[in-house]
Motif scaffolding. Sequence first.
Motif, PDB file in Angstrom:
ATOM      1  N   GLU A  20       0.725  -1.222   0.030  1.00 28.47           N
ATOM      2  CA  GLU A  20      -0.160  -0.024   0.088  1.00 28.47           C
ATOM      3  C   GLU A  20       0.800   1.324  -0.019  1.00 28.47           C
ATOM      4  N   HIS A  64       2.467   2.520  16.867  1.00 28.61           N
ATOM      5  CA  HIS A  64       3.145   1.405  16.854  1.00 28.61           C
ATOM      6  C   HIS A  64       3.310   0.773  18.212  1.00 28.61           C
ATOM      7  N   ASN A 106       3.602   7.244   2.741  1.00 31.23           N
ATOM      8  CA  ASN A 106       3.498   6.436   3.722  1.00 31.23           C
ATOM      9  C   ASN A 106       3.422   4.915   3.126  1.00 31.23           C
ATOM     10  N   ASP A 108       3.263   0.569   3.023  1.00 32.24           N
ATOM     11  CA  ASP A 108       3.038  -0.383   3.990  1.00 32.24           C
ATOM     12  C   ASP A 108       3.690  -1.591   3.452  1.00 32.24           C
ATOM     13  N   ASP A 117       7.949  -5.637   7.861  1.00 28.86           N
ATOM     14  CA  ASP A 117       7.729  -4.418   8.213  1.00 28.86           C
ATOM     15  C   ASP A 117       8.657  -3.203   8.129  1.00 28.86           C
ATOM     16  N   ASN A 128       7.640   0.762   8.718  1.00 27.12           N
ATOM     17  CA  ASN A 128       6.809   1.073   7.506  1.00 27.12           C
ATOM     18  C   ASN A 128       5.477   1.824   8.351  1.00 27.12           C
ATOM     19  N   LYS A 129       4.934   2.693   7.461  1.00 26.61           N
ATOM     20  CA  LYS A 129       3.656   3.680   8.108  1.00 26.61           C
ATOM     21  C   LYS A 129       4.359   4.337   9.356  1.00 26.61           C
TER      22      LYS A 129
END
Length: 129
Positions: A20, A64, A106, A108, A117, A128-129
Motif C-alpha cells: 500500500e 506502533h 506512507n 505499507d 515491516d 513502515n507507516k
Amino acid sequence: SMVVGDRVIGQDGVINEVIELVTTEQRERTLHTINGDIQTVPQHPFLTTTGWKAIDATIAATAHPNLNITQLAIGDFVIKTANNGTVSNEEVTTLTSATEDIIVYNLDVTDSPAGNDTYVVNNYVVHNK
C-alpha cells in the motif's frame, strides 16, 4: 516514483513488497532532519542500537504500540545498511527542524511470510507507516 508492487530492502537484507502506498500533501508540516542527511516526520520510527526510536516517541508509540519506541536524541546511534549489506552505526549529532509544505509518502510493506515491516531509506533502517 514508487508504486504498489515495488520491492524494497528491509532490515537484515529482507526483501519486502510495497502493498500500500498513500501520498498526502501537507501544508506547513514540521519536518526534522537527522545529521543534515535525512528528513522525517516526527513520529517515524528509526532503528537504533538500543531499539526503535522517533523524534516524537509519544505519537510514534500510539501508531506502533508493539515496538516500544523511545525518544531519539543526540548521542543515539542509528543503524544504517549499505547497498552491499554492510551494517554500520552512525551517531546522531544534529537534529534540526523546519516548517514547510511537503508531500508525505506512507509505505505499507509485507510482514509475511518472509517480510519484516521495514525498509531502508538513504541507508537508514525505518519501520513502515
